[in-house]
Design a protein around this motif. Structure first.
Motif, PDB file in Angstrom:
ATOM      1  N   LEU A   1     -44.152 -78.720 -39.217  1.00 57.09           N
ATOM      2  CA  LEU A   1     -45.561 -78.389 -38.969  1.00 57.09           C
ATOM      3  C   LEU A   1     -45.821 -78.075 -37.495  1.00 57.09           C
ATOM      4  O   LEU A   1     -46.509 -77.107 -37.168  1.00 57.09           O
ATOM      5  N   MET A   2     -45.276 -78.895 -36.604  1.00 62.17           N
ATOM      6  CA  MET A   2     -45.477 -78.663 -35.172  1.00 62.17           C
ATOM      7  C   MET A   2     -44.864 -77.326 -34.750  1.00 62.17           C
ATOM      8  O   MET A   2     -45.495 -76.552 -34.027  1.00 62.17           O
ATOM      9  N   ASN A   3     -43.650 -77.072 -35.188  1.00 60.64           N
ATOM     10  CA  ASN A   3     -42.981 -75.831 -34.817  1.00 60.64           C
ATOM     11  C   ASN A   3     -43.706 -74.630 -35.394  1.00 60.64           C
ATOM     12  O   ASN A   3     -43.794 -73.582 -34.731  1.00 60.64           O
ATOM     13  N   ALA A   4     -44.249 -74.738 -36.594  1.00 58.71           N
ATOM     14  CA  ALA A   4     -45.014 -73.643 -37.186  1.00 58.71           C
ATOM     15  C   ALA A   4     -46.249 -73.338 -36.346  1.00 58.71           C
ATOM     16  O   ALA A   4     -46.585 -72.168 -36.127  1.00 58.71           O
ATOM     17  N   ARG A   5     -46.896 -74.361 -35.842  1.00 52.52           N
ATOM     18  CA  ARG A   5     -48.073 -74.147 -34.981  1.00 52.52           C
ATOM     19  C   ARG A   5     -47.667 -73.500 -33.659  1.00 52.52           C
ATOM     20  O   ARG A   5     -48.357 -72.617 -33.156  1.00 52.52           O
ATOM     21  N   ILE A   6     -46.560 -73.942 -33.091  1.00 53.19           N
ATOM     22  CA  ILE A   6     -46.080 -73.344 -31.837  1.00 53.19           C
ATOM     23  C   ILE A   6     -45.789 -71.863 -32.059  1.00 53.19           C
ATOM     24  O   ILE A   6     -46.185 -71.019 -31.261  1.00 53.19           O
ATOM     25  N   ILE A   7     -45.125 -71.546 -33.150  1.00 49.08           N
ATOM     26  CA  ILE A   7     -44.786 -70.141 -33.450  1.00 49.08           C
ATOM     27  C   ILE A   7     -46.059 -69.343 -33.701  1.00 49.08           C
ATOM     28  O   ILE A   7     -46.185 -68.212 -33.199  1.00 49.08           O
ATOM     29  N   ALA A   8     -47.005 -69.880 -34.448  1.00 48.73           N
ATOM     30  CA  ALA A   8     -48.254 -69.178 -34.754  1.00 48.73           C
ATOM     31  C   ALA A   8     -49.073 -68.891 -33.511  1.00 48.73           C
ATOM     32  O   ALA A   8     -49.755 -67.857 -33.440  1.00 48.73           O
TER      33      ALA A   8
ATOM     34  N   THR B   1     -33.552 -90.786 -28.718  1.00 45.26           N
ATOM     35  CA  THR B   1     -32.118 -90.537 -28.839  1.00 45.26           C
ATOM     36  C   THR B   1     -31.725 -89.399 -29.767  1.00 45.26           C
ATOM     37  O   THR B   1     -30.592 -88.937 -29.708  1.00 45.26           O
ATOM     38  N   GLY B   2     -32.625 -88.934 -30.623  1.00 46.16           N
ATOM     39  CA  GLY B   2     -32.205 -87.963 -31.618  1.00 46.16           C
ATOM     40  C   GLY B   2     -32.940 -86.637 -31.616  1.00 46.16           C
ATOM     41  O   GLY B   2     -32.691 -85.784 -32.458  1.00 46.16           O
ATOM     42  N   ILE B   3     -33.845 -86.462 -30.652  1.00 50.17           N
ATOM     43  CA  ILE B   3     -34.701 -85.283 -30.656  1.00 50.17           C
ATOM     44  C   ILE B   3     -34.434 -84.417 -29.436  1.00 50.17           C
ATOM     45  O   ILE B   3     -34.235 -84.912 -28.334  1.00 50.17           O
ATOM     46  N   GLU B   4     -34.453 -83.106 -29.661  1.00 48.61           N
ATOM     47  CA  GLU B   4     -34.279 -82.139 -28.574  1.00 48.61           C
ATOM     48  C   GLU B   4     -35.399 -81.107 -28.627  1.00 48.61           C
ATOM     49  O   GLU B   4     -35.933 -80.819 -29.694  1.00 48.61           O
ATOM     50  N   LEU B   5     -35.719 -80.589 -27.478  1.00 49.00           N
ATOM     51  CA  LEU B   5     -36.532 -79.376 -27.389  1.00 49.00           C
ATOM     52  C   LEU B   5     -35.538 -78.256 -27.151  1.00 49.00           C
ATOM     53  O   LEU B   5     -34.869 -78.229 -26.129  1.00 49.00           O
TER      54      LEU B   5
ATOM     55  N   LYS C   1     -39.855 -73.065 -27.122  1.00 45.72           N
ATOM     56  CA  LYS C   1     -39.274 -74.406 -27.160  1.00 45.72           C
ATOM     57  C   LYS C   1     -39.751 -75.097 -28.431  1.00 45.72           C
ATOM     58  O   LYS C   1     -40.939 -75.361 -28.598  1.00 45.72           O
ATOM     59  N   LEU C   2     -38.790 -75.357 -29.335  1.00 46.38           N
ATOM     60  CA  LEU C   2     -39.101 -75.981 -30.614  1.00 46.38           C
ATOM     61  C   LEU C   2     -38.419 -77.336 -30.731  1.00 46.38           C
ATOM     62  O   LEU C   2     -37.365 -77.558 -30.144  1.00 46.38           O
ATOM     63  N   PHE C   3     -39.024 -78.208 -31.503  1.00 45.27           N
ATOM     64  CA  PHE C   3     -38.481 -79.542 -31.735  1.00 45.27           C
ATOM     65  C   PHE C   3     -37.372 -79.455 -32.776  1.00 45.27           C
ATOM     66  O   PHE C   3     -37.552 -78.859 -33.840  1.00 45.27           O
ATOM     67  N   THR C   4     -36.217 -80.065 -32.463  1.00 43.18           N
ATOM     68  CA  THR C   4     -35.095 -80.091 -33.397  1.00 43.18           C
ATOM     69  C   THR C   4     -34.410 -81.451 -33.315  1.00 43.18           C
ATOM     70  O   THR C   4     -34.559 -82.186 -32.335  1.00 43.18           O
ATOM     71  N   PHE C   5     -33.645 -81.761 -34.354  1.00 43.28           N
ATOM     72  CA  PHE C   5     -32.783 -82.930 -34.314  1.00 43.28           C
ATOM     73  C   PHE C   5     -31.549 -82.568 -33.488  1.00 43.28           C
ATOM     74  O   PHE C   5     -31.077 -81.435 -33.556  1.00 43.28           O
ATOM     75  N   ASN C   6     -31.034 -83.519 -32.719  1.00 43.78           N
ATOM     76  CA  ASN C   6     -29.773 -83.251 -32.032  1.00 43.78           C
ATOM     77  C   ASN C   6     -28.650 -83.222 -33.076  1.00 43.78           C
ATOM     78  O   ASN C   6     -28.868 -83.511 -34.261  1.00 43.78           O
TER      79      ASN C   6
END
Length: 79
Positions: free
Chosen positions: A70-77, A15-19, A26-31
Motif C-alpha cells: 500500500l505504501m509503495n503504491a501511494r509513492i508510485i501514484a 533489521t529486515g527492511i530496506e529503502l 525509493k520503495l520499501f522492501t524486505f532485505n
C-alpha cells in the motif's frame, strides 16, 4: 474482522527492511534475509509444516508485506 495472533510487524523495521531505489523511486522492501525467510515460511505453509511459532511469524510478515504494498503504491501514484 478476524482476530489473529502474529509477530508484530514493527519488530523487523530495524533489521529486515530496506529503502531500495527502483525506477528512480525509493520503495520499501524486505532485505534478502527477510525475503528468503518469508518465502521459506510460505513453502512450509503449502506443505502443512508450519509450527505455531512460524504461523505467527508468517502472519506478521504477511501483514508487513501488505503495508509495504500500500505504501509503495501511494509513492508510485504520487510520482
Amino acid at each position: 474482522m478476524v482476530t489473529q495472533t502474529m509477530v508484530q510487524p514493527s519488530s523487523w523495521i530495524e533489521t529486515g527492511i530496506e529503502l531500495r531505489k527502483i525506477r528512480g523511486l525509493k520503495l520499501f522492501t524486505f532485505n534478502h534475509d527477510l525475503q528468503t525467510r518469508l518465502e521459506m515460511l510460505i513453502e512450509r505453509q503449502k506443505n502443512y509444516l508450519l509450527t505455531p511459532e512460524e504461523t505467527t511469524e508468517l502472519a506478521g510478515l504477511t501483514e508487513l508485506d501488505r503495508i509495504f504494498t500500500l505504501m509503495n503504491a501511494r509513492i508510485i501514484a504520487e510520482s
